[in-house]
Design an enzyme around this catalytic site. Structure first.
Site, short mmCIF file in Angstrom:
data_model
loop_
_atom_site.label_atom_id
_atom_site.label_comp_id
_atom_site.label_asym_id
_atom_site.label_seq_id
_atom_site.Cartn_x
_atom_site.Cartn_y
_atom_site.Cartn_z
N ARG A 59 17.09 48.53 22.76
CA ARG A 59 16.38 47.95 21.63
C ARG A 59 16.62 46.44 21.46
NH1 ARG A 59 14.27 51.31 18.04
NH2 ARG A 59 14.71 49.99 16.24
N GLU A 94 16.36 54.12 25.23
CA GLU A 94 15.61 53.00 24.65
C GLU A 94 16.57 51.84 24.38
OE1 GLU A 94 13.00 51.94 20.60
OE2 GLU A 94 14.09 53.83 20.78
N ARG A 146 18.89 53.13 14.50
CA ARG A 146 18.10 52.05 15.06
C ARG A 146 18.80 50.70 15.04
NH1 ARG A 146 12.42 53.44 15.52
NH2 ARG A 146 12.19 55.65 15.05
N GLU A 187 7.82 48.17 24.23
CA GLU A 187 7.06 48.13 22.97
C GLU A 187 7.06 46.68 22.49
OE1 GLU A 187 9.05 50.80 20.34
OE2 GLU A 187 8.46 52.60 21.44
N GLU A 212 2.98 46.07 12.11
CA GLU A 212 4.44 46.18 12.10
C GLU A 212 5.00 45.80 10.73
OE1 GLU A 212 7.30 47.01 13.08
OE2 GLU A 212 6.75 48.14 14.87
N GLU A 240 6.17 43.71 20.41
CA GLU A 240 5.63 43.31 19.11
C GLU A 240 5.14 41.87 19.19
OE1 GLU A 240 8.72 46.12 16.54
OE2 GLU A 240 9.10 43.97 16.73
N ASP A 295 1.16 23.61 45.17
CA ASP A 295 2.31 22.72 45.00
C ASP A 295 3.41 23.42 44.19
OD1 ASP A 295 4.13 20.73 44.46
OD2 ASP A 295 2.77 19.48 43.29
#
Length: 470
Positions: free
Chosen positions: A360, A358, A339, A130, A212, A132, A51
């Protein structure tokens, strides 16, 4: 693996039932189970009915019948069920037309891969998220007409240093100091290792696991990069395995981007590279050792980032993490090491095969198939239109003068803003019929009605703290 191979695997592993899985529109795995007697080679063409009107963001009640067609290449044994169970991920089709369903996230990802090949830019897009997450011991919440609260707890919580634990042995990571002391400060080494080994037992390559930055059990386990659709499949297994291993030990895992106030949020930095005929397209002699194509790819992500966030950061909670001035990657710029920029070029290895970008900004609340597909479409758009990303941002953002910082655009500040950006900027997603207007419209409608408005209309507990005595 062929349908015949799957039938042999059922016999070899002693499977008694087959679990069929697919993803709803927001990104949660759904399933139903059939006895092995119902599965033969024709099942991989005929499919199994269900369904579709009961699946979030899918069919209306008057057109509810749908089919899931199992993909034999996805066959794996479930590591948790008491009864031996073989799992197959499926694709969704209309039972009348036999056409693939436009809102099936896995189908969108398959179209994105096909579109990349059709452009001639490359033949494989690799993704390495990655993701977390937090490991909690107790979670309670309620949202009703006259009451709203949440409460989370963890043996690792810095707020529990004074709790009577009979005895309290201390060793609880201070806020923002969880990256990454050894045990006994780190309470979840064995649990994360069990998660890692369970992933590997299912054939999912893992690079590392660790605590972390935040207190209260924040963690990360990194999967090795894989092609888009395969990584979409693996991300679903990843969330499933982590949640179930945690439950087995009386813990609970969440991928909410910001479950704690005053400590680091949970992101999903996503590594992207394109290869062609076995060669990396993003390696070159430009800034930080990348190619001109990689810079154009960065330009595509930066140009479309506000719209991308509707898929890569698709919850109202996502924007509790994406707050300017708090180390979050909200600055729409790129850098080799900074970063706080939305895009970073990792410098861990000089090997051309390791060259990637990357992104982020994303977080793990996303539907991986949709998020990865949207990122790839932005990358392709950047390369095709030779979008210049501008100069890299290698300065300390927090040391910039206000007038200099004002020239750096920022990611959206709310889901509402991201959805508005998607409404205005989605033509790049429609190329090759990868995303359709139907998908974009339903995503905006569903997220606005079910999430944005639902949060807007409710009083927040902190508002009582701020305003009750006015």
């Amino acid at each position: 693996m062929t349908p015949k191979d799957v039938l042999e695997m059922i016999k070899e592993k002693g499977a008694k039932v087959v679990d069929l899985r697919f993803l709803d529109f927001p990104g949660v795995w759904q399933h139903f189970t059939v006895p092995v007697s119902e599965v033969d080679e024709s099942s991989f063409e005929d499919g199994f009915g269900f369904d579709g009107s009961s699946i979030r963001g899918w069919q209306p009640i008057h057109a509810s019948d749908m089919l899931v067609i199992p993909d034999p290449a996805t066959a794996r044994m479930d590591p948790f069920f008491e009864v031996p169970t073989l799992v197959l991920i499926g694709n969704i089709v209309d039972p009348l037309t036999r056409e693939s369903y436009s809102r099936d996230p896995r189908y969108i990802a398959q179209k994105a891969e096909a579109y990349l090949k059709g452009t001639g830019i490359g033949d494989t897009a690799y993704f390495g998220p990655e993701a977390e997450f937090f490991i909690f011991d107790d979670v309670r919440f309620e949202s009703s007409r006259n009451k709203s609260f949440y409460q989370v707890d963890s043996i690792e919580g810095a707020w529990n240093t004074g709790r009577d634990e009979g005895p309290n042995l201390a060793y609880k990571p201070r806020h923002k100091e969880g990256y990454f002391p050894v045990p006994p400060m780190d309470k979840f080494q064995d649990l994360r290792t069990e998660m890692l080994l369970t992933l590997e037992d299912l054939g999912i390559d893992v690079e590392c696991q660790h605590h972390e930055v935040a207190t209260a059990g924040q963690a990360e386990i990194d999967m090795r990069f894989k092609p888009l659709v395969q990584m979409g499949d693996q991300l679903m297994w990843f969330k499933y395995i982590l949640k179930n291993v945690a439950c087995r030990h009386n813990h609970t895992v969440t991928f909410m981007p910001k479950p704690l106030f005053g400590d680091n949020g949970t992101g999903m930095h996503t590594h992207v590279s394109i290869w062609k005929e076995g060669e990396p397209l993003f390696a070159g002699d430009k800034y930080a050792g990348v190619s001109q194509e990689a810079l154009y790819a960065i330009g595509g992500i930066l140009k479309h980032c506000k719209a991308l966030c509707a898929f890569t950061n698709p919850t109202t909670n996502s924007y509790k993490r994406l707050v300017p001035g708090f180390e979050a990657p909200v600055n729409l710029a790129y850098s080799s090491r900074n970063r706080s920029a939305a895009i970073r070029i990792p410098m861990y290895s000089a090997s051309p095969k390791a060259k990637r970008i990357e992104f982020r900004t994303p977080d793990p609340s996303c539907n991986g198939y949709l998020a990865f597909s949207a990122i790839l479409m932005a990358v392709i758009d950047g390369i095709e239109n030779r979008l210049d990303p501008g100069e890299p941002l290698d300065k300390d953002i927090y040391g910039l003068a206000p007038e200099e910082l004002a020239n750096i655009p920022s990611a959206p500040g709310s889901l509402d803003e991201a959805l508005s950006a998607l409404k205005e900027d989605h033509k790049f997603l429609l190329k090759g019929d990868v995303f359709t207007e139907d998908v974009i419209d339903m995503w905006i409608e569903y997220k606005t009605e079910k999430e944005v408005n639902a949060v807007k209309l409710r009083p927040h507990p902190h508002e009582f703290f701020l305003y009750y005595d006015i």
